[in-house]
Design a protein around this motif. Sequence first.
Motif, mmCIF file in Angstrom:
data_model
loop_
_atom_site.group_PDB
_atom_site.id
_atom_site.type_symbol
_atom_site.label_atom_id
_atom_site.label_comp_id
_atom_site.label_asym_id
_atom_site.label_seq_id
_atom_site.Cartn_x
_atom_site.Cartn_y
_atom_site.Cartn_z
ATOM 1 N N VAL A 1 0.848 -1.196 0.000
ATOM 2 C CA VAL A 1 0.000 0.000 0.000
ATOM 3 C C VAL A 1 0.881 1.242 0.000
ATOM 4 C CG1 VAL A 1 -1.644 1.310 1.412
ATOM 5 C CG2 VAL A 1 -1.887 -1.168 1.214
ATOM 6 N N VAL A 2 0.405 2.301 -0.638
ATOM 7 C CA VAL A 2 1.038 3.622 -0.536
ATOM 8 C C VAL A 2 0.042 4.579 0.096
ATOM 9 C CG1 VAL A 2 1.946 5.609 -1.803
ATOM 10 C CG2 VAL A 2 2.594 3.305 -2.506
ATOM 11 N N TYR A 3 0.489 5.259 1.144
ATOM 12 C CA TYR A 3 -0.287 6.346 1.737
ATOM 13 C C TYR A 3 0.431 7.654 1.408
ATOM 14 C CZ TYR A 3 -2.197 9.687 5.011
ATOM 15 O OH TYR A 3 -2.767 10.820 5.541
ATOM 16 N N LEU A 4 -0.273 8.570 0.776
ATOM 17 C CA LEU A 4 0.307 9.851 0.373
ATOM 18 C C LEU A 4 -0.413 10.974 1.099
ATOM 19 C CD1 LEU A 4 2.285 11.263 -1.681
ATOM 20 C CD2 LEU A 4 0.292 11.555 -3.152
ATOM 21 N N THR A 5 0.327 11.808 1.787
ATOM 22 C CA THR A 5 -0.255 12.982 2.414
ATOM 23 C C THR A 5 0.182 14.229 1.643
ATOM 24 O OG1 THR A 5 -0.516 14.236 4.471
ATOM 25 C CG2 THR A 5 1.635 13.212 4.099
ATOM 26 N N VAL A 6 -0.788 15.066 1.304
ATOM 27 C CA VAL A 6 -0.536 16.287 0.538
ATOM 28 C C VAL A 6 -1.050 17.448 1.375
ATOM 29 C CG1 VAL A 6 -0.819 17.451 -1.677
ATOM 30 C CG2 VAL A 6 -0.959 14.957 -1.571
ATOM 31 N N GLY A 7 -0.144 18.166 1.972
ATOM 32 C CA GLY A 7 -0.517 19.273 2.834
ATOM 33 C C GLY A 7 0.568 20.325 2.815
ATOM 34 N N THR A 8 1.094 20.663 3.990
ATOM 35 C CA THR A 8 2.219 21.600 4.066
ATOM 36 C C THR A 8 3.415 21.063 3.297
ATOM 37 O OG1 THR A 8 1.437 22.304 6.233
ATOM 38 C CG2 THR A 8 3.687 22.887 5.645
ATOM 39 N N GLY A 9 3.563 19.755 3.303
ATOM 40 C CA GLY A 9 4.556 19.071 2.478
ATOM 41 C C GLY A 9 3.879 17.894 1.789
ATOM 42 N N ILE A 10 4.674 17.072 1.145
ATOM 43 C CA ILE A 10 4.178 15.825 0.574
ATOM 44 C C ILE A 10 5.070 14.701 1.075
ATOM 45 C CG2 ILE A 10 3.896 14.448 -1.527
ATOM 46 C CD1 ILE A 10 3.006 16.905 -2.991
ATOM 47 N N GLY A 11 4.441 13.700 1.655
ATOM 48 C CA GLY A 11 5.177 12.544 2.133
ATOM 49 C C GLY A 11 4.440 11.280 1.766
ATOM 50 N N ALA A 12 5.175 10.201 1.617
ATOM 51 C CA ALA A 12 4.567 8.917 1.276
ATOM 52 C C ALA A 12 5.045 7.854 2.249
ATOM 53 C CB ALA A 12 4.906 8.513 -0.154
ATOM 54 N N GLY A 13 4.080 7.148 2.825
ATOM 55 C CA GLY A 13 4.370 5.949 3.591
ATOM 56 C C GLY A 13 4.125 4.749 2.708
ATOM 57 N N VAL A 14 5.044 3.797 2.724
ATOM 58 C CA VAL A 14 4.972 2.666 1.804
ATOM 59 C C VAL A 14 5.093 1.365 2.580
ATOM 60 C CG1 VAL A 14 5.977 1.576 -0.228
ATOM 61 C CG2 VAL A 14 6.047 4.071 0.000
ATOM 62 N N MET A 15 4.143 0.472 2.374
ATOM 63 C CA MET A 15 4.224 -0.884 2.897
ATOM 64 C C MET A 15 4.339 -1.845 1.723
ATOM 65 S SD MET A 15 1.563 -3.047 5.303
ATOM 66 C CE MET A 15 2.100 -2.299 6.835
#
Length: 293
Positions: free
Chosen positions: A124-138
């Motif tokens: 799974v990829v979780y992508l957060t788009v806010g003040t920055g962009i980060g991705a958590g990857v399992m």
Amino acid sequence: MARIGALEAGGTKMVLSVGTPEGEVLEREEIPTQGPQDCVDRMVEWFGSHNVDALGIGAFGPTGVNPSSSSYGKILETPKTAWRHFDFLSAFKPLGIPIGYDTDVNVACLGEVTYGSCKGLDTVVYLTVGTGIGAGVMVSGQLLHGMLHPEAGHILLEIQPGDEGNCVCPYHDRCFEGLAAGPSIEHRWGKKGFELADRPEVWDLESTYLAEGISTYVLCYSPQRIVLGGGVMKQTQLFPLVRKKVLENLNGYLVTPELADIDSYIVEAGCKGDQGVLGCIELGRRALEAARA
């Protein structure tokens, strides 16, 4: 019943919680992310006074996540200069409890897999788009680390015609975060995203950048589902635009049941905004289980 502490250590705020191993949040407090000298002792005291049996920490990065490395638990080359090289994990060791440690986006990914929109999946990829962009990857049930951890918010994108000069990343001139995070939207259009909801040209461009980044994740990680969270994604008109453009980018090269059901493949976060806290709870639960084994 075990009481699991959860610390979602974000770039803007620290969310301190206590929950059960089943993911019920019992108590919560938020404090602003100041310098470590201003908030760390307060956080250690808070968890100590709340009688937690274990703690899960999801920290903003870059941060050391390899337990065998000398950098484990330390904040690394962050733009937040007061936190550079701060030994975050060690500050909580006086609590004398098992502690799990990972990045804030990795724990959000873990929260979605354990309690949210990705139950039953292992890649799974979780992508957060806010003040920055980060991705958590399992990948195959394991949060991805490698030499450090994914910094997938800084992959390089193609600047769209007429959008030159709008990348706000101090390290790169055309990276995903610099072109598509909230500060870039404000820099480009002169207003914050929520003030631009009725401007279709804003979201057409934003969705183009989002789709380019996400298409790269599809090809590189082969996730079973992609979850999009963060403040920018509250503009839900982005979702159909992004889905359509991802399929256009892939151009029929991949043919899978997941992509055939694109509305169920690229989805909104499923934990009512608590995916980070819940992921920290699961991280702490795992640390407690390992200590008892």
